[in-house]
Design a protein around this motif. Structure first.
Motif, PDB file in Angstrom:
ATOM      1  N   GLY A  55      36.877   8.704  69.063  1.00 14.33           N
ATOM      2  CA  GLY A  55      37.446   9.988  68.666  1.00 14.33           C
ATOM      3  C   GLY A  55      38.955   9.879  68.538  1.00 14.33           C
ATOM      4  N   LEU A  73      38.738  19.647  65.794  1.00 11.32           N
ATOM      5  CA  LEU A  73      37.447  19.015  66.072  1.00 11.32           C
ATOM      6  C   LEU A  73      36.772  18.579  64.777  1.00 11.32           C
ATOM      7  N   THR A  92      39.299  14.486  69.503  1.00 16.62           N
ATOM      8  CA  THR A  92      38.547  14.768  70.723  1.00 16.62           C
ATOM      9  C   THR A  92      39.433  14.927  71.953  1.00 16.62           C
ATOM     10  N   THR A  93      40.689  14.490  71.870  1.00 19.00           N
ATOM     11  CA  THR A  93      41.694  14.722  72.918  1.00 19.00           C
ATOM     12  C   THR A  93      42.990  15.116  72.230  1.00 19.00           C
ATOM     13  N   PRO A 112      35.008  21.913  73.251  1.00 18.38           N
ATOM     14  CA  PRO A 112      34.836  20.505  73.648  1.00 18.38           C
ATOM     15  C   PRO A 112      36.098  19.649  73.663  1.00 18.38           C
ATOM     16  N   VAL A 113      37.081  19.933  72.821  1.00 23.54           N
ATOM     17  CA  VAL A 113      38.256  19.060  72.743  1.00 23.54           C
ATOM     18  C   VAL A 113      39.042  19.126  74.047  1.00 23.54           C
ATOM     19  N   ARG A 114      39.308  17.955  74.638  1.00 25.58           N
ATOM     20  CA  ARG A 114      40.132  17.931  75.851  1.00 25.58           C
ATOM     21  C   ARG A 114      41.572  18.255  75.474  1.00 25.58           C
ATOM     22  N   CYS A 126      39.902   7.156  77.313  1.00 23.70           N
ATOM     23  CA  CYS A 126      39.629   7.437  75.903  1.00 23.70           C
ATOM     24  C   CYS A 126      40.463   6.511  75.021  1.00 23.70           C
ATOM     25  N   ASP A 142      33.454   9.563  73.567  1.00 25.41           N
ATOM     26  CA  ASP A 142      34.052  10.309  72.452  1.00 25.41           C
ATOM     27  C   ASP A 142      34.025   9.394  71.240  1.00 25.41           C
ATOM     28  N   VAL A 150      30.695  14.117  65.062  1.00 22.53           N
ATOM     29  CA  VAL A 150      31.625  14.027  66.190  1.00 22.53           C
ATOM     30  C   VAL A 150      30.819  14.102  67.480  1.00 22.53           C
ATOM     31  N   VAL A 173      31.453  14.253  71.593  1.00 25.07           N
ATOM     32  CA  VAL A 173      32.436  14.432  72.661  1.00 25.07           C
ATOM     33  C   VAL A 173      31.698  14.405  73.990  1.00 25.07           C
ATOM     34  N   GLN A 206      28.381  17.228  68.438  1.00 24.09           N
ATOM     35  CA  GLN A 206      28.966  18.559  68.202  1.00 24.09           C
ATOM     36  C   GLN A 206      28.424  19.182  66.919  1.00 24.09           C
TER      37      GLN A 206
END
Length: 420
Positions: A80, A144, A149-150, A179-181, A379, A389, A413, A415, A420
């Motif tokens: 990701g 996303l 993802t982060t 979901p995205v950190r 990650c 991810d 994607v 995560v 997702q």
């Protein structure tokens, strides 16, 4: 024997980003020479990656009727994206200033007239918290879709105690709701607010150090400051970062965006995790930073910013790489100088205007971006033990990623092991 919960198989290429040094970001030849697996797979158990390799090494004994199988035939699988420089939470937009830019007014001209960052500060201070959260969630949904993802979320559009703390709080809450950190960074020292115009930059950073940072412990790991003409001079930036570091914060800096003031070297001397923008950083200074930081300070390059501001000068990324300075690539998503979430386009411009190869651009937007956020342990690469991810792309090779200019290649994607 525990079964795999997810297997992505038959990938044309698995871009692992593995194979470089484990204790520092990728730099020099390592930025290009990480491992690509032809016709490979990635296996996950729960939210972690547990195995990566060529298809003929996939252990079928771990696959059960409950294992989810994704066919990646003819496609790229990669980590990701890690978006390591955004200003996620803000009120309003600055579309009304776009025509001023088109008529030739500069970024600093607009700022000096009370526009620019200060325009967004007024809108952000006036916006209810629920509206700021809704806006942030909308933008995160867009990120996303681009495979991020982060993501780092900088504050900086409050410039007073309550609004700045609210922006960090909203960023954290937005991270919990989707979901995205989200990794918050405190950029209260973005520019000097109107309330401190007479007292000056030093008085304002003293206010931040005295009244704000103590309430940020545990809420944001990093502080940032904009060292630039019209914002904070070098001596004030050095004072602020030194004092914040004593309080236990990691350091970042916006520097050498429009002038060479020495901010990048100063911040690196203090142990900054990242130095951001760097358009006016010289290759010679980049080499000094690489040596003095032992390759641990990451230069975060933001090629969409000079594009949107219609500037001719882009950071000399090729020279930075050749000097051994680790580099990352980000959008700098914000309402003034980069209203774009398209990190794929930023990667293409890193190749076209900064001299990156496709492999270097991918590394800069994944593993090195993770290093720039202090999250490389979990990650940025496809390695056993890291968070699951992953992206499944609609392209067949790494060379195609920056080639399809402006397109979003994301097909799927994942995560934390969840599709997702």
């Amino acid at each position: 024997m525990l079964p795999y919960t997810l297997v992505i198989q038959h990938a044309a290429q698995v871009l692992t980003l593995a194979g470089g040094p484990a204790d520092r970001p990728l730099a020099g030849p390592d930025l290009h020479n990480w491992t690509i697996i032809e016709r490979g797979y990635v296996a996950c158990r729960g939210d972690k990656i547990v195995a990566v390799g060529p298809m003929d090494e996939l252990d079928l004994a771990h696959i059960t009727p409950e294992t989810r199988l994704l066919d990646a035939s003819g496609r790229v699988v990669m980590p990701g994206l890690v978006e390591c420089h955004t200003h996620l939470v803000f009120g309003g937009n600055r579309a009304h200033e776009f025509e001023r830019k088109l008529r030739g007014e500069s970024y600093l001209d607009i700022l000096a007239s009370g526009g620019g960052i200060l325009s967004t500060v007024r809108a952000t201070r006036a916006a209810p918290e629920a509206e700021l959260l809704a806006n942030a969630l909308h933008h995160l949904d867009g990120f996303l879709r681009y495979g991020v993802t982060t993501l780092e979320a900088k504050s900086g559009y409050g410039l007073d105690r309550d609004t700045e703390l609210r922006l960090v709080r909203v960023a954290r809450e937005a991270g919990r709701r989707q979901p995205v950190r989200v990794v918050p960074t405190f950029l209260g020292a973005h520019v000097v607010p109107p309330e401190f115009k007479e007292a000056g930059p030093r008085s304002y950073v003293d206010f931040i150090l005295r009244e704000v940072l103590s309430d940020l412990k545990g809420e944001a790991a990093y502080v940032d400051i904009f060292c630039e003409a019209g914002a904070f001079p070098l001596d004030v930036a050095q004072y602020f970062l030194t004092q914040a570091h004593k309080m236990g914060f990691g350091l970042k800096i916006h520097a050498e965006q429009l002038h060479d003031l020495g901010g990048c070297e100063m911040a690196a001397e203090l142990g900054a995790t990242s130095i951001d923008h760097c358009d006016y950083l010289t290759p010679e200074a980049a080499g000094r930073i690489a040596r003095r930081s032992q390759g641990r300070t990451v230069a975060v390059l933001l090629p969409l910013v000079p594009l949107f501001l219609r500037q001719e000068k882009f950071a000399p990324g090729r020279a930075f790489i050749d000097q051994g300075l680790p580099v990352a690539v980000s959008t700098d998503f914000n309402p003034g100088s980069c209203p774009s979430k398209n990190l794929w386009l930023a990667m293409s411009l890193a190749c076209l205007k900064m001299g990156f190869t496709p492999q270097e651009a991918v590394a800069a937007a994944t593993l090195n971006a993770a290093w720039a956020l202090g999250h490389a342990a979990d990650c940025g690469s496809l390695e056993p033990g890291k968070r699951a991810d992953l992206l499944l792309l609609n392209v067949g090779s790494v060379a195609e990623i920056p080639y399809w200019l402006g397109e979003n290649p994301v097909r799927e994607v994942i995560v934390g092991g969840e599709l997702q």
